[in-house]
Structures are given as structure tokens and as C-alpha cells.
Design an enzyme around this catalytic site. Structure first.
Site, mmCIF file in Angstrom:
data_model
loop_
_atom_site.group_PDB
_atom_site.id
_atom_site.type_symbol
_atom_site.label_atom_id
_atom_site.label_comp_id
_atom_site.label_asym_id
_atom_site.label_seq_id
_atom_site.Cartn_x
_atom_site.Cartn_y
_atom_site.Cartn_z
ATOM 1 N N GLU A 65 8.263 3.368 6.126
ATOM 2 C CA GLU A 65 8.385 2.906 7.505
ATOM 3 C C GLU A 65 8.233 1.398 7.661
ATOM 4 O O GLU A 65 8.840 0.802 8.561
ATOM 5 C CB GLU A 65 7.379 3.642 8.387
ATOM 6 N N HIS A 88 8.363 8.454 12.312
ATOM 7 C CA HIS A 88 7.633 9.704 12.435
ATOM 8 C C HIS A 88 6.379 9.443 13.263
ATOM 9 O O HIS A 88 6.021 8.303 13.526
ATOM 10 C CB HIS A 88 7.285 10.242 11.046
ATOM 11 N N HIS A 295 -5.483 -21.954 11.283
ATOM 12 C CA HIS A 295 -5.812 -20.930 10.294
ATOM 13 C C HIS A 295 -7.284 -20.957 9.909
ATOM 14 O O HIS A 295 -7.833 -19.945 9.505
ATOM 15 C CB HIS A 295 -4.945 -21.127 9.041
#
Length: 547
Positions: A65, A88, A295
Site C-alpha cells: 500500500e 484495504h 529540523h
């Protein structure tokens, strides 16, 4: 890699007076808005969606997926239209979440549907049901729904498409019980929904006045410029103001030609370094990016003392946390066009062009080639009009020096920092751009997150050259460790990656490949690999062993 939603004439699949099903209405709406490629990995609760599959639709199979969502993301960014994804229930959506997160950060329009167990057995907590299905993808979708009735599914899909396409664009989620598809439904009425808005003219006037009055302007561009197809306008505006142009931290697209004399380089995701690099400027105009993405923890001012900060962004949420200055919200192209419509400012002397980096040298006898040498070689042999999809985080600073991107719409990476995006995104881009050559520049560690994408590229015979930079480690983590207190040469656990053979892995999925460790051979290998790729032969892979 930009554009707008295609306008399709309605193509009815049912005769007038015939009862429509949910499936009929959804397929009809998807056809009208151009979502005729369905990126999917099949599951039991999705099967009813695909009965009587229409001949003018295409099912794009991914073997996991995350690959499915990555392919859809690349396709949507390359076409400028939302892509339709089918997953799904809970397990499939869970597998996809890393790339759903990336799509959210990329501002990629995706309509993600997921199968759900039949409504009649949902009260009994059945096998493969998704408990609280709409909560699972949050907060990394713009909107999430499981319609209250089967008859509401087509309208939910139509609303989802509109929300996905509205700036700032992004993924949306619709959970659909398996027994909904055969229920009766009404055709979705013809509708037009605005996807962009024009920035406030008064705020743009104030931004224009700041740019006119300053002496040393800087532009900082982000991915929203390319998404809005506004790069050419930004170049004109920068030339008008003789502004140096920087790329915002963690930007996933090319929004200004890196070969232009006004191009000044890439800003790091560190507050102090940003202030240092922008220190010579008295006005900073951030276009299509946050101001700024960090970051690591920092301190001090967000912009150089005395500098004015202005911003044009398509996301009101980002504008809300901009630390100071003027923030206008709206479409990049419309906003920059309005700034260009103002009277021309006083002429300024063009700043000196950026210094050219020295050429990377081949390695000494017995040493591995450097990443700089490998990317310099790739730059010399590739077509500069070709598309590069990159996911090699440790090599990105070197790439920004030795593999310049000269044209908007020809570069893509992830805005999220999450791995497993680049290889499937390259597949999606190649699928959206038939006949155009795509280079997928991937790190060895990154490639193993979604390497199944090679199989999809082989099956669809897509013209992709996968270039794997194999340094046998998670180099980004090793390079970043000193920021978190690691001593020089201290071992960073879990970052060595010995024993991977990407040529063999690719061969197992039907993709030919070559491993090259000698610097003198690299140009020839790359040239042959790039020339071998066409719409008939399918993909190929080059594994470069680098220091």
C-alpha cells in the site's frame, strides 16, 4: 509537473431512466473529473467496487500500500489533478500511512478510498473491519468520512475531490462499506467548485511597497510555486527586483532554475544558518513556502535584524504561525502576476553570480568514487530536460551542487522526510508523462522501503532509470549524529547496511541492472542505461558503489 483538473464531457454509463447504483454514480463522477487511473492493492472489502470494471479506466497495481500511495502521489503531481487511490481497510491504510503523511506534506491531491466491512455486520466487530475508520488517517488528511448511508457515497466522493483540489491541496479519505456499491444512488449533478483564490490586493500592495523600497532583496521560493505553475512569473519578478533567489528548506520541487545568475543556493533547516545566509538582505520575500521550516532546535531571531519579512503562501495555517512580517494567502501565480502588474521599481544593479563549485575529482587508486563525482557524471550524460525523482537524503546537499535542475516541473522529492516515496513516485510520474524519460535517484537505504515499485515499472514498461547510490549505510543518520551529541567516529547503532545487491533484487522483478564500482566506467554505464530506456524496453537499474 503542474496543471489543472482536466475538463471532461460527461460520459454516461447508464441509459436514461435506468436505475443507477453507487458504483455507477462514482465511476461516472470519477470519469468526469479525469480520475480514470485507480492506484490500488486489492483486498476483499474492495472487490465489489471493481465488478464490471469500465474499459476506459486503468487499474494500477502496487504490491504494497505504501507503493500504491507513492505512485498516486507522483502521478497527481505530474498531472496536476487528484489521483484516485483504493486501499484495504485498517491494515491497508496502516501500511500506507507513511506515504499518506508524505502526500499531506507534499500538498498532493489524492482521493483515498478504503474498503470497510458490510454495514450489516459492523455492530459485531467483524474480521477486517476498521474500527473508527475515519480517525485512522488523521491528522494527515484534509477531510475524512464514512458516509452515513450508501446513497451518500457518490456525493462524498465529489466533496472529497473538491476538498483535495482546493489550495492548499492534499489527500482526503473516504471509507466505503463493501455492501454499499450495489445500492441505488443518484447521479452527481454537474458542479464547478473554485480551487484557488486570489490573495488580498491590499496585502500584495504592501508587499510590493516593501520590495520597491528595499536595497538588497532576497526571494525564498518553495514547492507551491511549481505546483501553481508560477515559476516563470517568479523569474520575471526576481529579475525586475534584481533579487537573489534561495530555495526554502525541505522543498520538494524546483521552483526557480538553479542555473540562473540570480540563484543563490539552498537554505538549511537551521534557524541560525538561515539568518546567517540571509544576513546581507534588508527585505526577504518568501514565496510558496513556510518561513521557515526547521529540523533542529535553534535560538535567536528568525530573520536578520533590520530585515523586513513578507510571505505569499497558499496555506492559511502556515501563514498563521509565520513569526513576523506580512503574510498574504492565496494562489502563487495569481499573487505574483498581481505584483508584476504594479509599476516597475527603480533599477538595481544585478548581484554578482554565485560562485561555481570546483569539479569533483575521480577517486585515487583503490578508493570508492565520491557521491559528488557520481552526480557530476550523471549531470553530464543525462538530458537536462528529463525528470529527476530523488530520495537520497544524505546525498541531497551534494546533488544540489553537482546535479543542478534548470527547469520547473522536472524535479520531485518528498517534503516530509519520510522514506519509501521516491521509487513509487517515479513510477507515477512516468505513467503520467508517457514517453518522457525519468531518473529515479535513490539511496540504498531509502530504496528498501518501497522497492516493490520496480515490479510495477516493469509490468507497465515505463521508461525509468533507477540509479541507486550504494554507500552501504544510512549515511544521513551517521552524518547527523554529532548534532545530537555523538562524539566524532562514535558508532551509531543500526546504520550499517552491508550485503545488499540491488542488481539481483531488480533482476528478480524483471528489471535489468548493472553494478559499477569503477569511476572510469560510470559515464559509459549511465549513458547506455539512459539510452536503453524507452517506452518499449521498460526500466533499467544502475547501482553505483560510492564512498
Amino acid at each position: 509537473m503542474t496543471g489543472s483538473a482536466p475538463q471532461h464531457k460527461p460520459a454516461h454509463t447508464k441509459e436514461r431512466g435506468t436505475q443507477w447504483s453507487v458504483r455507477d454514480a462514482v465511476i461516472d463522477f470519477a470519469r468526469r473529473v479525469g480520475m480514470t487511473s485507480i492506484f490500488a492493492n486489492p483486498g476483499s472489502t474492495e472487490l465489489p467496487m471493481f465488478r464490471d470494471f469500465p474499459a476506459d479506466f486503468r487499474y494500477v497495481l502496487g504490491l504494497q500500500e505504501a507503493v500504491v500511495v507513492g505512485m498516486a502521489d507522483g502521478y497527481a503531481q505530474a498531472t496536476g489533478n487528484a489521483a484516485l487511490v483504493n486501499l484495504h481497510s485498517a491494515a491497508g491504510v496502516g501500511n500506507a500511512m507513511g506515504n499518506i503523511f508524505t502526500a499531506f506534506r507534499n500538498r498532493t491531491p489524492l482521493v483515498v478510498t478504503a474498503g470497510q466491512q458490510a454495514r450489516s455486520i459492523l455492530p459485531f466487530d467483524p474480521f477486517l473491519a476498521a474500527t473508527q475508520a475515519t480517525e485512522l488517517p488523521k491528522p494527515y488528511v484534509k477531510w475524512s468520512i464514512e458516509p452515513a448511508r450508501a446513497q451518500d457515497v457518490p456525493l462524498a466522493i465529489a466533496r472529497a475531490y473538491a476538498i483535495a483540489m482546493q489550495e492548499p491541496r492534499g489527500p482526503v479519505f473516504v471509507s466505503i462499506p463493501a455492501d454499499d456499491w450495489d445500492q441505488p444512488a443518484e447521479r452527481v449533478a454537474e458542479r464547478e467548485v473554485a480551487h484557488v483564490m486570489r490573495p488580498d490586493p491590499a496585502l500584495l500592495e504592501r508587499i510590493g511597497a516593501v520590495l520597491d523600497a528595499c536595497e538588497r532583496p532576497a526571494f525564498v521560493v518553495g514547492g507551491a510555486v511549481d505546483r501553481a505553475d508560477a515559476a516563470a512569473e517568479v523569474v520575471r519578478l526576481a529579475e525586475r527586483h534584481a533579487a537573489r533567489v534561495y530555495v526554502a528548506p525541505m522543498t520538494g520541487r524546483c521552483s526557480f532554475p538553479e542555473t540562473h545568475r540570480l540563484f543563490a543556493g539552498f537554505l538549511p533547516a537551521m534557524r541560525e544558518r538561515i539568518v546567517e545566509m540571509l544576513g546581507a538582505h534588508d527585505a526577504i520575500f518568501v514565496i510558496g513556502a513556510p518561513a521557515f521550516t526547521y529540523h533542529v532546535e535553534g535560538s535567536g531571531p528568525h530573520v536578520p535584524p533590520g530585515a523586513r519579512l513578507c510571505q505569499l503562501i497558499d496555506d492559511p495555517g502556515v501563514a498563521a504561525w509565520t513569526p513576523q512580517g506580512i503574510a498574504a494567502v492565496g494562489n502563487m501565480r495569481l499573487g505574483v502576476q498581481d505584483l508584476l502588474a504594479r509599476a516597475a521599481p527603480k533599477a538595481r544593479e544585478l548581484p554578482a553570480p554565485r560562485a561555481v563549485a570546483p569539479r569533483a575529482l575521480p577517486p585515487a587508486q583503490g578508493e570508492r568514487m565520491s557521491v559528488a563525482f557520481a552526480l557530476q557524471t550523471l549531470a553530464e550524460v543525462r538530458d537536462p530536460e528529463g525528470i529527476v525523482v530523488e530520495e537520497a537524503p544524505s546525498s541531497r546537499p551534494v546533488m544540489q551542487t553537482y546535479l543542478p535542475i534548470a527547469r520547473a516541473g522536472t524535479f520531485l522529492t518528498m517534503d516530509s522526510g519520510g522514506l519509501g516515496y521516491g521509487m513509487p513516485a517515479a513510477v507515477g510520474v512516468a505513467l503520467a508523462r508517457p514517453g518522457e524519460r525519468v531518473i529515479a535517484l535513490i539511496g540504498d537505504g531509502s530504496s528498501m522501503y518501497s522497492i516493490q515499485a520496480i515490479w510495477s515499472a516493469v509490468q507497465m514498461r515505463l521508461p525509468i532509470t533507477f540509479v541507486i547510490l550504494n554507500n552501504t549505510r544510512y549515511a544521513a543518520l551517521q552524518d547527523f549524529a554529532p548534532v545530537f551529541g555523538f562524539a566524532p567516529n562514535e558508532t551509531v547503532q543500526g546504520t550499517d547496511l552491508p550485503g545488499l545487491d540491488f542488481v539481483t533484487i531488480a533482476a528478480g522483478m524483471g528489471c535489468p541492472g548493472v553494478r559499477v564500482s569503477e569511476a572510469a566506467e560510470l559515464a559509459g554505464v549511465l549513458r547506455r542505461a539512459l539510452n536503453a530506456v524507452d517506452v518499449k524496453s521498460g526500466p533499467t537499474l544502475v547501482e553505483a558503489i560510492v564512498a
